[in-house]
Design an enzyme around this catalytic site. Structure first.
Site, PDB file in Angstrom:
ATOM      1  N   ASP A   1       0.813  -1.221   0.000  1.00 23.29           N
ATOM      2  CA  ASP A   1       0.000   0.000   0.000  1.00 23.29           C
ATOM      3  C   ASP A   1       0.845   1.268   0.000  1.00 23.29           C
ATOM      4  O   ASP A   1       0.407   2.310  -0.493  1.00 23.29           O
ATOM      5  CB  ASP A   1      -1.033   0.017   1.138  1.00 23.29           C
ATOM      6  CG  ASP A   1      -0.456  -0.239   2.503  1.00 23.29           C
ATOM      7  OD1 ASP A   1       0.756  -0.487   2.596  1.00 23.29           O
ATOM      8  OD2 ASP A   1      -1.211  -0.187   3.481  1.00 23.29           O
TER       9      ASP A   1
HETATM   10  C1  LAN Z   1       3.504  -0.643  10.141  1.00 26.70           C
HETATM   11  C2  LAN Z   1       3.336   0.753   9.764  1.00 26.70           C
HETATM   12  C3  LAN Z   1       2.750   0.969   8.411  1.00 26.70           C
HETATM   13  C4  LAN Z   1       1.780  -0.117   8.031  1.00 26.70           C
HETATM   14  C5  LAN Z   1       0.803   0.287   6.889  1.00 26.70           C
HETATM   15  C6  LAN Z   1       1.497   0.811   5.658  1.00 26.70           C
HETATM   16  C7  LAN Z   1      -0.128   1.393   7.397  1.00 26.70           C
HETATM   17  C8  LAN Z   1      -0.035  -0.912   6.563  1.00 26.70           C
HETATM   18  O1  LAN Z   1      -1.052  -0.558   5.676  1.00 26.70           O
HETATM   19  C9  LAN Z   1       0.828  -2.085   6.181  1.00 26.70           C
HETATM   20  C10 LAN Z   1       1.743  -2.494   7.351  1.00 26.70           C
HETATM   21  C11 LAN Z   1       2.626  -1.376   7.870  1.00 26.70           C
HETATM   22  C12 LAN Z   1       3.799  -1.238   6.940  1.00 26.70           C
HETATM   23  C13 LAN Z   1       3.201  -1.669   9.257  1.00 26.70           C
HETATM   24  C14 LAN Z   1       3.550  -3.044   9.655  1.00 26.70           C
HETATM   25  C15 LAN Z   1       3.922  -3.274  11.120  1.00 26.70           C
HETATM   26  C16 LAN Z   1       4.716  -2.124  11.719  1.00 26.70           C
HETATM   27  C17 LAN Z   1       6.017  -1.965  10.958  1.00 26.70           C
HETATM   28  C18 LAN Z   1       3.865  -0.884  11.580  1.00 26.70           C
HETATM   29  C19 LAN Z   1       2.540  -0.932  12.295  1.00 26.70           C
HETATM   30  C20 LAN Z   1       4.690   0.114  12.354  1.00 26.70           C
HETATM   31  C21 LAN Z   1       5.288  -0.700  13.543  1.00 26.70           C
HETATM   32  C22 LAN Z   1       5.039  -2.175  13.221  1.00 26.70           C
HETATM   33  C23 LAN Z   1       6.201  -3.086  13.664  1.00 26.70           C
HETATM   34  C24 LAN Z   1       5.808  -4.529  13.480  1.00 26.70           C
HETATM   35  C25 LAN Z   1       6.589  -2.788  15.103  1.00 26.70           C
HETATM   36  C26 LAN Z   1       7.543  -3.771  15.676  1.00 26.70           C
HETATM   37  C27 LAN Z   1       6.832  -4.789  16.437  1.00 26.70           C
HETATM   38  C28 LAN Z   1       6.806  -6.090  16.166  1.00 26.70           C
HETATM   39  C29 LAN Z   1       5.646  -6.868  16.602  1.00 26.70           C
HETATM   40  C30 LAN Z   1       7.898  -6.790  15.466  1.00 26.70           C
END
Ligand code: LAN
Length: 752
Positions: free
Chosen positions: A481
Site C-alpha cells: 500500500d
Molecule cells: C507498520 C506501519 C505501516 C503499516 C501500513 C502501511 C499502514 C499498513 O497498511 C501495512 C503495514 C505497515 C507497513 C506496518 C507493519 C507493522 C509495523 C512496521 C507498523 C505498524 C509500524 C510498527 C510495526 C512493527 C511490526 C513494530 C515492531 C513490532 C513487532 C511486533 C515486530
C-alpha cells in the site's frame, strides 16, 4: 559533549567517541557507582531542532547559545514540541472548500525541508526499552538531554492510578510495559526510591513481578543479566538451517517476526549477558517479587500475567518448547549445529544491515542487531558505531519528552496522503499550493527505491524495484500500500498541468511490475510480501502479546490501495500489462467481497478498526462501479457505518475493537479522524441520504481551530491486533480529504 557539527549542534549522528566531559554520560559503565547518568528536571525545549537530512529525521539538542542563534527553531519544531506557534487566525470558513484551504494553510507549515511531512510515530510502549537497553548493554553513552527527556516521557505516561505502563499508551498496565520501562528509568538515572519508581514497583510486584513477563521482556532481561537465560523460551538459530521446502522454515514467516527472531536466536544461542554492574545487581532485586537467588528460572518459562497474555501459546508450541528444552538442547544439539545456526543467523543480520545501512527494518530488530554486532565484533566496530548513529532516527521529541517511533518515520506514507488530499479537493492546479506540492513530488522522486536488494533470494527479500517504503528509502522495505499510495500521488501530480515529469515511464512501470507481485492466490494483497505459508503457522506464535504475527495475511486496506493505484495507472497507460491488470483488479475486488463481515463492515488491521477498513473496502468497490445503488456489498457496508453514526454526526470507534473483533464505541465521544474515514466511505459508495454525510462534515468543520488546524484526539492506528500506534498527521490528511471530496462531489450543498 558529542562532536559539534558546523552549526555547533551536539551531533549524535556522528560516530560517538569516549569523552571525559561531564555533559555526557561516561561510556564506561563498568563502574556504575562511580559515574552516574546525568539527569535533570527538564531540558530547555527552545533548544531542540528537527534535522531533516533528505528524509532522515533526528532531533538535535543545541547546548551552545551561538549555535541556537544560528539555527532558529522552525514552525514545525515548535509545533512538534507543543510550544506556542504563531499561526494567523483565518477567516471563518463558510463552506468545506474554505475549510480545506484553512487546513492547508496550517498543514503547509509542517512540511519539512526535504518536502515530506513527518510526525511522531509513538504509541507502543515496548520500543524505547529496546533502544535504551541496547545502549546500556553495549555501553553506549546516553546524552543527559536524552536521559532527561526519556524520564519525562515515561513519567508523563505512567498510568495515573497504578503507576505502571501498558503495551501501548492507551492500554492497561502490563508486566511487559512496566518491567521494561521501569528498567529504562533506572538506566537513565532515576533512583529506585523515587516515588514514581516505588509506585511502579509495587504495581509490578502485585502483577507477579518480572517472572510473569512475556517472552520478549524475558529475553531483554536475560540479555541484561537481570534474569537468567533458563526463563526464556527457546529460539534456536538452527531453525534457519532447515531446507526451504520445510513448511515451518523461518523464511516463510512475516518479515517482522523473522527479523526479530534472527537476533533473538543469535543471542539466545550464545546465552550472552552484559557485564554485571551495580545497577544490574540492584534490578535483580527490584524487578522480582521473589528472592532472586532462589528463583527456579526454568519453571517460569511459561509464567505470564493474564493481562499480558493476549494470545496464549498453543499446546503445539508448548510441546515443541518442552522438547527443545528437555531433549534437543541437552541431548541432541551439538556445538557444531549451534555454531552453524549462529553463523547463518549472523550472515542474515549482516545482509539486513548492509541493505538498510544499519537502520534495519524497525525499532525492535534494529536495537537487537546492535547488540549482536557488539557481541560479534566488539564495541568499536564500524557496524556497532553505525547502528549507534542510526538509532537517533527512531527517537521523537515532543512536549511530554523523548519517545521511540515505530519505524524511522512515516515520511513517504503521510506525504502521499497529503498530496491526495489536495487532489481530492481539486486544488492541485491552484498556484497557491504548487510550491508545497512540488516539494512533495521531489521528495517522492528522491525516495523511490531504484534497485532490488543485493542477493535478494539469499536473504529472502521480495522484489522492491520501483517501490516506496513506509518511511524512507534507507529502510527500503517496499509495502504494497505504500507503493500504491505514493505511485497514485506521483501520477496525479505529474499529470497535472504545470508539474514536471520527474519520474519517467520506465520508473512508473517498475513500480507497477513490483505491485503486480503482491497478489495472493485468494486475490487479496498483503503488506510486504505475498504469504509464504498458511495461517496455521500462528500455532507457533511465541510472542504472547501480539496476534496475527507469524505470516502475512490479506488486508482490505492493502488490497484496495493496490486496486486504486492500478486503476489510475491503467487510465493513463492503457497499453501496459493490460490483461494482467484487469485480471488483478477483478480478483482483488472479488476477495474484498469475501472479506466482508456479517454486519456489513470490514476488519481493519492497520487503523482502528472497522471504520478504517470499511472506508478502503467501499473505495475498492466504487473503483469498479459498485456503489450503494447497484451493489449489495456496498449497501451493507454503508448501512453498517450509518448504524454507528452518533447523535452529534460523528463516529468514534475504540481500539478494543481490534482486539475483540466487535465494533466498540470510544468513551470519549466522536473523533474527527474516524468521522472523516466514515464520510469518505459513504461518499465513495454514493450513499444517497446526504443528511448523514453533511452531519459528519459539519462535525469536522466545527472541530477545526481558527488557525486551520485540528487537535489531537484518541489514537488512530494498530498493528498485530493488540498494539496501538499514533498517526498524528491523519487529523490533517483525512479531514482535508473528506472536506475536499464533499466540496467537489456536492458543490452546491451547504453545511453551515
Ligand atoms: C507498520 C506501519 C505501516 C503499516 C501500513 C502501511 C499502514 C499498513 O497498511 C501495512 C503495514 C505497515 C507497513 C506496518 C507493519 C507493522 C509495523 C512496521 C507498523 C505498524 C509500524 C510498527 C510495526 C512493527 C511490526 C513494530 C515492531 C513490532 C513487532 C511486533 C515486530
Amino acid at each position: 559533549m558529542g562532536k559539534k557539527d558546523v552549526t555547533g549542534a551536539s551531533s549524535d549522528t556522528q560516530p560517538l567517541e569516549k569523552s571525559s566531559t561531564k555533559k555526557r554520560l561516561s561510556s564506561d559503565l563498568t563502574d556504575q557507582s562511580a559515574k552516574r547518568q546525568r539527569i535533570e528536571e527538564r531540558t530547555d525545549h527552545g533548544r531542540w531542532r528537527m534535522r531533516d537530512d533528505k528524509g532522515r529525521q533526528s532531533w538535535v539538542y543545541l547546548e551552545d547559545d551561538e549555535a541556537a542563534k544560528h539555527w532558529p527553531q522552525s514552525f514545525a519544531d515548535k509545533y512538534f514540541l507543543g510550544l506556542p506557534v504563531t499561526a494567523p487566525e483565518l477567516p471563518r470558513p463558510t463552506n468545506p472548500l474554505d475549510a480545506v484551504r484553512n487546513g492547508l494553510e496550517f498543514f503547509e507549515k509542517l512540511q519539512l525541508p526535504s518536502g515530506h511531512w513527518g510526525c511522531e510515530y509513538g504509541g507502543p510502549m515496548f520500543l524505547l526499552p529496546c533502544i535504551v537497553i541496547a545502549w546500556y548493554v553495549t555501553k553506549t553513552p546516553i546524552p543527559w538531554y536524552y536521559a532527561t527527556e526519556i524520564k519525562n516521557y515515561l513519567f508523563a505516561r505512567a498510568n495515573p492510578e497504578d503507576g505502571g505502563w501498558g503495551l501501548h499508551i492507551e492500554g492497561e498496565t502490563s508486566v511487559f510495559g512496566t518491567s521494561l520501562n521501569y528498567t529504562v528509568l533506572r538506566i537513565v538515572g532515576v533512583d529506585a526510591d523515587h516515588p514514581v519508581m516505588v509506585k511502579a514497583r509495587a504495581t509490578l510486584h502485585k502483577m507477579g513481578g518480572a517472572t510473569h513477563a512475556p517472552h520478549w521482556a524475558k529475553w531483554w532481561l536475560a540479555v541484561m543479566g537481570v534474569a537468567q537465560w533458563d526463563i526464556v523460551n527457546p529460539t534456536p538459530p538452527e531453525l534457519w538451517l532447515l531446507p526451504d521446502w520445510v513448511p515451518i522454515a523461518p523464511w516463510r514467516w512475516w518479515i517482522h517476526i523473522r527479523q526479530v527472531f534472527l537476533p533473538m536466536s543469535y543471542l539466545w544461542s550464545k546465552r550472552w549477558q552484559a557485564e554485571e554492574t551495580e545497577l544490574i545487581r540492584s534490578l535483580r532485586h527490584e524487578l522480582f517479587a521473589e528472592d532472586w537467588a532462589k528463583i527456579n528460572w526454568a519453571s517460569h518459562r511459561n509464567t505470564i500475567n493474564p493481562r499480558d497474555n493476549y494470545h496464549p501459546k498453543t499446546w503445539v508450541l508448548n510441546t515443541v518448547n518442552w522438547c527443545l528444552v528437555n531433549i534437543w538442547n541437552p541431548v541432541l544439539r551439538t556445538r557444531a549445529i549451534a555454531q552453524k545456526g549462529e553463523e547463518w543467523a549472523m550472515k542474515l543480520i549482516e545482509m539486513e544491515n548492509e541493505n538498510t545501512d544499519h537502520a534495519d527494518l524497525a525499532t525492535v530488530s534494529g536495537p537487537m542487531n546492535t547488540v549482536c554486532l557488539y557481541v560479534k565484533e566488539g564495541p568499536d566496530s564500524y557496524a556497532v558505531r553505525r547502528h549507534r548513529e542510526r538509532a537517533h532516527e527512531f527517537l521523537w521529541m515532543k512536549d511530554e519528552g523523548l519517545l521511540a517511533n515505530g519505524t524511522n518515520g512515516v515520511q513517504c506514507w503521510d506525504t502521499a496522503f497529503a498530496i491526495q488530499a489536495v487532489m481530492d479537493a481539486g486544488l492541485t492546479e491552484d498556484p497557491r499550493w504548487r510550491p508545497m506540492l512540488m516539494k512533495a513530488l521531489e521528495f517522492l522522486d528522491d525516495q523511490q527505491i531504484r534497485e532490488n536488494v543485493k542477493d535478494q533470494d539469499k536473504c529472502y527479500r521480495q522484489q522492491r524495484k520501483g517501490g516506496w517504503a513506509f518511511s524512507n528509502k534507507d529502510q527500503g522495505y517496499a509495502v504494497s500500500d505504500c507503493v500504491s499510495e505514493a505511485l497514485k500521488s506521483v501520477i496525479i501530480l505529474q499529470k497535472t498541468p504545470g508539474f514536471p515529469t520527474l519520474i519517467d515511464d520506465r520508473r512508473i512501470f517498475d513500480a507497477i511490475d513490483t505491485l503486480l507481485t503482491y497478489q495472493n492466490p485468494s486475490g487479496g494483497c498483503s503488506s510486504y510480501e505475498p504469504p509464504r505459508a498458511g495461517t496455521w503457522m500462528e500455532v507457533l506464535n511465541a510472542a504472547e502479546v501480539f496476534g496475527n504475527i507469524m505470516v502475512e495475511y490479506e488486508y482490505p486496506e492493502c488490497t484496495t490501495a493496490v486496486v486504486t493505484a492500478l486503476s489510475l495507472f491503467h487510465k493513463h497507460w492503457p497499453e501496459y500489462r493490460t490483461k494482467e491488470i484487469d485480471r488483478f483488479i477483478e480478483r482483488a475486488v472479488k476477495w474484498i467481497k469475501t472479506a466482508q463481515k456479517p454486519h456489513g463492515g470490514w476488519y481493519g488491521s492497520w487503523g482502528i478498526c472497522f471504520t478504517y477498513a470499511t472506508m478502503f473496502a467501499l473505495e475498492s468497490l466504487a473503483s469498479v462501479g459498485e456503489t450503494y445503488k447497484n451493489s449489495e456489498y456496498a449497501k451493507r457496508g454503508c448501512e453498517f457505518l450509518i448504524s454507528k453514526q452518533r447523535e452529534d454526526g460523528g463516529w468514534s470507534e475504540h481500539y478494543r475493537a481490534c482486539e475483540t473483533g466487535e465494533y466498540i464505541e470510544h468513551p470519549s465521544g466522536s473523533q474527527v479522524v474516524m468521522t472523516a474515514w466514515a464520510v469518505i466511505a459513504l461518499m465513495k459508495a454514493d450513499y444517497p441520504n446526504l443528511e448523514h454525510i453533511k452531519r459528519g462534515i459539519k462535525l469536522i468543520m466545527d472541530r477545526q481551530q481558527s488557525n486551520g488546524e485540528w487537535l489531537q484526539e484518541a489514537i488512530e492506528g494498530v498493528f498485530n491486533k493488540s498494539c496501538m500506534i499514533s498517526y498524528p498527521n491523519y487529523k490533517f490528511t483525512f479531514t482535508l480529504k473528506a472536506l475536499g471530496m464533499f466540496a467537489r462531489k456536492y458543490p452546491t450543498e451547504t453545511v453551515v
